[in-house]
Design a protein around this motif. Structure first.
Motif, mmCIF file in Angstrom:
data_model
loop_
_atom_site.group_PDB
_atom_site.id
_atom_site.type_symbol
_atom_site.label_atom_id
_atom_site.label_comp_id
_atom_site.label_asym_id
_atom_site.label_seq_id
_atom_site.Cartn_x
_atom_site.Cartn_y
_atom_site.Cartn_z
ATOM 1 N N MET A 1 1.041 -20.064 -0.102
ATOM 2 C CA MET A 1 1.430 -21.419 0.243
ATOM 3 C C MET A 1 2.736 -21.356 1.024
ATOM 4 S SD MET A 1 1.757 -24.798 -2.151
ATOM 5 C CE MET A 1 0.018 -24.786 -2.449
ATOM 6 N N ALA B 1 0.923 -33.322 -3.855
ATOM 7 C CA ALA B 1 -0.486 -32.938 -4.010
ATOM 8 C C ALA B 1 -0.657 -31.429 -3.848
ATOM 9 C CB ALA B 1 -1.350 -33.693 -3.017
ATOM 10 N N SER B 2 0.018 -30.854 -2.889
ATOM 11 C CA SER B 2 -0.088 -29.414 -2.650
ATOM 12 C C SER B 2 0.494 -28.608 -3.806
ATOM 13 C CB SER B 2 0.630 -29.035 -1.356
ATOM 14 O OG SER B 2 0.049 -29.685 -0.257
ATOM 15 N N ARG C 1 0.965 -29.582 -6.913
ATOM 16 C CA ARG C 1 0.200 -29.815 -8.138
ATOM 17 C C ARG C 1 -1.051 -28.943 -8.205
ATOM 18 N NH1 ARG C 1 1.424 -34.981 -10.754
ATOM 19 N NH2 ARG C 1 -0.747 -35.093 -11.408
ATOM 20 N N GLN C 2 -1.594 -28.577 -7.045
ATOM 21 C CA GLN C 2 -2.789 -27.719 -7.033
ATOM 22 C C GLN C 2 -2.521 -26.363 -7.674
ATOM 23 O OE1 GLN C 2 -4.075 -27.483 -2.973
ATOM 24 N NE2 GLN C 2 -5.110 -29.466 -3.045
ATOM 25 N N GLU C 3 -1.281 -25.933 -7.673
ATOM 26 C CA GLU C 3 -0.922 -24.635 -8.249
ATOM 27 C C GLU C 3 -0.695 -24.694 -9.759
ATOM 28 O OE1 GLU C 3 1.328 -22.048 -4.971
ATOM 29 O OE2 GLU C 3 2.599 -23.537 -5.950
ATOM 30 N N ARG D 1 -4.425 -28.575 -14.734
ATOM 31 C CA ARG D 1 -4.597 -29.924 -15.282
ATOM 32 C C ARG D 1 -3.536 -30.309 -16.321
ATOM 33 N NH1 ARG D 1 -10.363 -31.549 -16.530
ATOM 34 N NH2 ARG D 1 -10.116 -33.658 -15.816
ATOM 35 N N CYS E 1 -0.091 -30.852 -14.882
ATOM 36 C CA CYS E 1 -0.073 -32.086 -14.088
ATOM 37 C C CYS E 1 -0.006 -33.317 -14.985
ATOM 38 C CB CYS E 1 -1.288 -32.154 -13.164
ATOM 39 S SG CYS E 1 -1.176 -31.007 -11.772
ATOM 40 N N ARG F 1 5.438 -23.275 -12.306
ATOM 41 C CA ARG F 1 4.319 -22.339 -12.133
ATOM 42 C C ARG F 1 4.309 -21.275 -13.219
ATOM 43 N NH1 ARG F 1 6.042 -21.047 -6.980
ATOM 44 N NH2 ARG F 1 5.901 -18.858 -7.554
#
Length: 158
Positions: free
Chosen positions: A1, A16-17, A19-21, A24, A27, A62
């Motif tokens: 990324m 949004a980007s 949070r993809q890492e 659930r 988030c 992360r």
């Protein structure tokens, strides 16, 4: 990324980007505490009439466990994080339902209180944060480790 590109991206795209890492459960923690990323890639909360409060970096989010993220939000030290992660099987995440006046089991992301399974003792995360002396925390750990019977009547909720 490409994190350098994200620093200059629109906040919605950046969130949004990032949070993809996270997955659930992490988030859900961000949602519960209404955290959004800033241009330095830190998660922070905007209060309407208060200064913005920065909680932790995306790098931390992360790497940390969901429990570690929650404990960081409540400003709990590493020793507490480590103890509860190592002994999590003995605890149940809870919230207080004011409508019925009881503590109820919940999912980890919604954690506000911790119930010790063997004793029934309920620990408030805010009060855990007030334990600043390592010796006092060790005394709490020792107390929890020997508890096999229910909490004595009138015993305080920590």
């Amino acid at each position: 990324m490409n994190y350098e590109l994200l620093k200059t991206s629109a906040p919605e795209f950046r969130d949004a980007s990032l949070r993809q890492e996270l997955g659930r459960e992490k988030c859900k923690i961000l949602d519960k505490y209404q955290l959004r990323s800033n241009t330095r890639l830190y998660w922070e909360r905007y209060y309407e009439h208060q200064p913005i409060q920065e909680y932790f970096s995306h790098k931390f989010a992360r790497k940390a466990s969901p429990l570690g993220m929650i404990f960081y939000i409540y400003k709990l030290c590493y020793a507490k994080v480590k103890y509860f992660q190592q002994n999590w099987g003995e605890f149940v995440p809870c919230i207080y339902n004011w409508q019925v006046g009881l503590f109820e089991e919940t999912e980890l992301w919604d954690l506000e209180f911790i119930r010790h399974s063997r004793s029934g003792l309920i620990l408030d995360l805010r009060n855990l944060a007030r334990i600043t002396k390592y010796e006092d925390f060790l005394a709490l750990c020792d107390y929890l480790n020997w508890q096999g019977v229910g909490r004595p009547i009138g015993a305080p909720i920590l």
